[in-house]
Design an enzyme around this catalytic site. Structure first.
Site, PDB file in Angstrom:
ATOM      1  N   SER A   1       0.826  -1.204   0.000  1.00 25.83           N
ATOM      2  CA  SER A   1       0.000   0.000   0.000  1.00 25.83           C
ATOM      3  C   SER A   1       0.861   1.255   0.000  1.00 25.83           C
ATOM      4  O   SER A   1       0.429   2.303  -0.461  1.00 25.83           O
ATOM      5  CB  SER A   1      -0.904   0.012   1.232  1.00 25.83           C
ATOM      6  OG  SER A   1      -1.729  -1.125   1.224  1.00 25.83           O
TER       7      SER A   1
ATOM      8  N   HIS B   1       0.438  -2.627  -7.192  1.00 23.00           N
ATOM      9  CA  HIS B   1      -0.584  -2.310  -6.198  1.00 23.00           C
ATOM     10  C   HIS B   1      -1.933  -2.752  -6.753  1.00 23.00           C
ATOM     11  O   HIS B   1      -2.578  -2.005  -7.499  1.00 23.00           O
ATOM     12  CB  HIS B   1      -0.533  -0.808  -5.877  1.00 23.00           C
ATOM     13  CG  HIS B   1      -1.538  -0.391  -4.872  1.00 23.00           C
ATOM     14  ND1 HIS B   1      -2.162   0.828  -4.899  1.00 23.00           N
ATOM     15  CD2 HIS B   1      -2.048  -1.049  -3.809  1.00 23.00           C
ATOM     16  CE1 HIS B   1      -3.014   0.893  -3.896  1.00 23.00           C
ATOM     17  NE2 HIS B   1      -2.961  -0.222  -3.224  1.00 23.00           N
TER      18      HIS B   1
ATOM     19  N   GLU C   1      -2.132  -0.383 -10.190  1.00 19.11           N
ATOM     20  CA  GLU C   1      -1.150   0.708 -10.159  1.00 19.11           C
ATOM     21  C   GLU C   1       0.227   0.044 -10.097  1.00 19.11           C
ATOM     22  O   GLU C   1       0.528  -0.674  -9.131  1.00 19.11           O
ATOM     23  CB  GLU C   1      -1.396   1.572  -8.913  1.00 19.11           C
ATOM     24  CG  GLU C   1      -0.576   2.835  -8.850  1.00 19.11           C
ATOM     25  CD  GLU C   1      -0.887   3.638  -7.570  1.00 19.11           C
ATOM     26  OE1 GLU C   1      -1.308   3.060  -6.553  1.00 19.11           O
ATOM     27  OE2 GLU C   1      -0.684   4.862  -7.608  1.00 19.11           O
TER      28      GLU C   1
ATOM     29  N   ASN D   1      -2.682   5.729  -2.793  1.00 20.39           N
ATOM     30  CA  ASN D   1      -2.761   5.713  -1.332  1.00 20.39           C
ATOM     31  C   ASN D   1      -2.264   6.990  -0.675  1.00 20.39           C
ATOM     32  O   ASN D   1      -2.559   7.238   0.489  1.00 20.39           O
ATOM     33  CB  ASN D   1      -2.041   4.488  -0.773  1.00 20.39           C
ATOM     34  CG  ASN D   1      -2.931   3.271  -0.896  1.00 20.39           C
ATOM     35  OD1 ASN D   1      -4.144   3.405  -1.038  1.00 20.39           O
ATOM     36  ND2 ASN D   1      -2.347   2.100  -0.855  1.00 20.39           N
TER      37      ASN D   1
HETATM   38  P1  NAD Z   1      -3.455  -9.541   5.392  1.00 22.91           P
HETATM   39  O1  NAD Z   1      -3.110  -9.142   6.777  1.00 22.91           O
HETATM   40  O2  NAD Z   1      -4.841  -9.954   5.058  1.00 22.91           O
HETATM   41  O3  NAD Z   1      -2.494 -10.747   4.921  1.00 22.91           O
HETATM   42  C1  NAD Z   1      -1.109 -10.760   5.115  1.00 22.91           C
HETATM   43  C2  NAD Z   1      -0.651 -12.213   5.113  1.00 22.91           C
HETATM   44  O4  NAD Z   1       0.792 -12.257   5.158  1.00 22.91           O
HETATM   45  C3  NAD Z   1      -1.156 -12.995   6.353  1.00 22.91           C
HETATM   46  O5  NAD Z   1      -1.847 -14.154   5.918  1.00 22.91           O
HETATM   47  C4  NAD Z   1       0.126 -13.354   7.068  1.00 22.91           C
HETATM   48  O6  NAD Z   1       0.070 -14.605   7.754  1.00 22.91           O
HETATM   49  C5  NAD Z   1       1.124 -13.394   5.913  1.00 22.91           C
HETATM   50  N1  NAD Z   1       2.515 -13.358   6.337  1.00 22.91           N
HETATM   51  C6  NAD Z   1       3.076 -12.647   7.344  1.00 22.91           C
HETATM   52  N2  NAD Z   1       4.384 -12.928   7.420  1.00 22.91           N
HETATM   53  C7  NAD Z   1       4.651 -13.834   6.439  1.00 22.91           C
HETATM   54  C8  NAD Z   1       5.829 -14.522   6.015  1.00 22.91           C
HETATM   55  N3  NAD Z   1       6.997 -14.322   6.615  1.00 22.91           N
HETATM   56  N4  NAD Z   1       5.725 -15.383   4.971  1.00 22.91           N
HETATM   57  C9  NAD Z   1       4.549 -15.598   4.347  1.00 22.91           C
HETATM   58  N5  NAD Z   1       3.403 -14.973   4.702  1.00 22.91           N
HETATM   59  C10 NAD Z   1       3.460 -14.113   5.736  1.00 22.91           C
HETATM   60  O7  NAD Z   1      -2.985  -8.331   4.467  1.00 22.91           O
HETATM   61  P2  NAD Z   1      -3.507  -7.964   2.987  1.00 22.91           P
HETATM   62  O8  NAD Z   1      -4.627  -7.028   3.104  1.00 22.91           O
HETATM   63  O9  NAD Z   1      -3.633  -9.197   2.176  1.00 22.91           O
HETATM   64  O10 NAD Z   1      -2.264  -7.108   2.461  1.00 22.91           O
HETATM   65  C11 NAD Z   1      -1.105  -7.711   1.921  1.00 22.91           C
HETATM   66  C12 NAD Z   1      -0.292  -6.623   1.233  1.00 22.91           C
HETATM   67  O11 NAD Z   1      -1.061  -6.075   0.168  1.00 22.91           O
HETATM   68  C13 NAD Z   1       0.091  -5.476   2.163  1.00 22.91           C
HETATM   69  O12 NAD Z   1       1.381  -5.014   1.864  1.00 22.91           O
HETATM   70  C14 NAD Z   1      -0.977  -4.444   1.853  1.00 22.91           C
HETATM   71  O13 NAD Z   1      -0.534  -3.129   2.117  1.00 22.91           O
HETATM   72  C15 NAD Z   1      -1.177  -4.669   0.359  1.00 22.91           C
HETATM   73  N6  NAD Z   1      -2.486  -4.251  -0.158  1.00 22.91           N
HETATM   74  C16 NAD Z   1      -3.638  -4.465   0.542  1.00 22.91           C
HETATM   75  C17 NAD Z   1      -4.859  -4.075   0.000  1.00 22.91           C
HETATM   76  C18 NAD Z   1      -6.174  -4.341   0.712  1.00 22.91           C
HETATM   77  O14 NAD Z   1      -7.208  -3.842   0.265  1.00 22.91           O
HETATM   78  N7  NAD Z   1      -6.197  -5.108   1.790  1.00 22.91           N
HETATM   79  C19 NAD Z   1      -4.911  -3.468  -1.263  1.00 22.91           C
HETATM   80  C20 NAD Z   1      -3.716  -3.295  -1.970  1.00 22.91           C
HETATM   81  C21 NAD Z   1      -2.518  -3.689  -1.412  1.00 22.91           C
END
Ligand code: NAD
Length: 283
Positions: free
Chosen positions: A119, A140, A152, A190
């Site tokens: 993000s 993104h 993005e 963002n």
């Molecule tokens: P989330 O918290 O739902 O999932 C993150 C996952 O990463 C969890 O399942 C966790 O167990 C796993 N994890 C943590 N450490 C790990 C490791 N060492 N090895 C493997 N897996 C590991 O988060 P999310 O919403 O899926 O976001 C993931 C990324 O995408 C973030 O960087 C976030 O900023 C980005 N993002 C999120 C959104 C959204 O709408 N949620 C949109 C765009 C981008």
């Protein structure tokens, strides 16, 4: 197929969406997370997501069993050795991302591109902890991934034009287009969205209007499909807080200071849709 096997690291909200989208398009997916418990939850989320996809895309002909068959759910990072492209979606935390990239850099073939789904974290910084900064690019994705046609894409300092071409082809294979922007914290989307959500949280905190009214103003006055707080619940309030903190640390500008209400809600486990309650309730 150019990218036969895709490594997807992180099986949370975004990782499951990316894996589903790829499997629907015929790729083999290695989906890696840290525990069997998280992977079980990912299977449940995938099942729900496939149901929602079928509902919104009647006649799409997506066979849930076929999608599941293409995804290998695993805690074994070594399986990423067979990946032809990697999309990383782990927690929005620099310490975690750094460890993950140092690890996958040793396992994944050197010619393979790493797409960072983040993000707000700097793509150049991610590239710097790998031996392939020229093949690291920001992707993104929007949530829910299988439904959103635009991504993005972020060019890190060392990202080459060839890597951008590879990323474009990869995304075209997922049925998506992209807009390429430069690497600044929060990128375009963002930098604006997180500030808006944070300010909306301040409005609720200060008692100016309840969350439902803040959202309704954006929906009815500006024709937004969702208000900022509903959007925050969809993204996850923990991810929002981390992103606002990254912006605050990166710019050293007080306009990005996180709303105390947001911090309190995250501490209380009110993370939005994924926990059942955030600014709104989802039971
Ligand atoms: P989330 O918290 O739902 O999932 C993150 C996952 O990463 C969890 O399942 C966790 O167990 C796993 N994890 C943590 N450490 C790990 C490791 N060492 N090895 C493997 N897996 C590991 O988060 P999310 O919403 O899926 O976001 C993931 C990324 O995408 C973030 O960087 C976030 O900023 C980005 N993002 C999120 C959104 C959204 O709408 N949620 C949109 C765009 C981008």
């Amino acid at each position: 197929m150019e990218f036969t096997t895709v490594g997807v690291v992180g099986a949370g909200v975004m990782g499951v969406g990316v894996a589903q989208n790829l499997a629907q398009r015929g790729h083999q997916v290695v989906l890696v997370d840290i525990s069997d418990e998280v992977l079980d939850n990912a299977r449940r989320e995938l099942r729900n997501s496939l149901r929602a996809y079928a509902l919104f895309n009647k006649g799409s002909g997506v066979d849930p069993a076929a999608v599941f068959e293409k995804i290998e759910f695993t805690t074994d990072y070594e399986l990423l050795a067979k990946a032809d492209f990697v999309v990383e979606n782990v927690t929005e935390d620099w310490g975690i991302k750094q460890q993950v990239y140092e690890r996958i850099d040793r396992i994944v073939r050197p010619d393979v591109v790493f797409a960072v789904n983040t993000s707000a974290i700097s793509i150049t910084r991610v590239g710097s902890v790998t031996t392939r900064p020229d093949r690291v690019i920001g992707m993104h994705f929007m949530n829910p991934v299988p439904m959103k046609p635009m991504v993005e894409v972020i060019r890190g300092h060392h990202t080459t034009p060839e890597t951008i071409d590879t990323a474009r082809r990869f995304l075209a294979g997922m049925g998506k287009e992209c807009i390429v922007v430069e690497d600044v914290p929060g990128f375009v989307s963002n930098r604006v969205l997180m500030l808006t959500i944070n300010e909306a949280a301040f409005l609720v905190q200060d008692g100016v209007a309840p969350a439902a009214d803040v959202d309704r103003i954006f929906q009815t006055c500006f024709d937004h499909k969702m208000g900022p707080l509903e959007t925050a619940d969809l993204i996850g309030l923990d991810t929002i807080l981390k992103s606002v903190e990254v912006l605050y640390e990166s710019f050293n500008d007080s306009k990005y200071r996180p709303a105390p209400l947001l911090k309190k809600m995250v501490a209380a486990g009110l993370l939005g849709r994924k926990s059942g309650e955030g600014f709104h309730k989802y039971h």
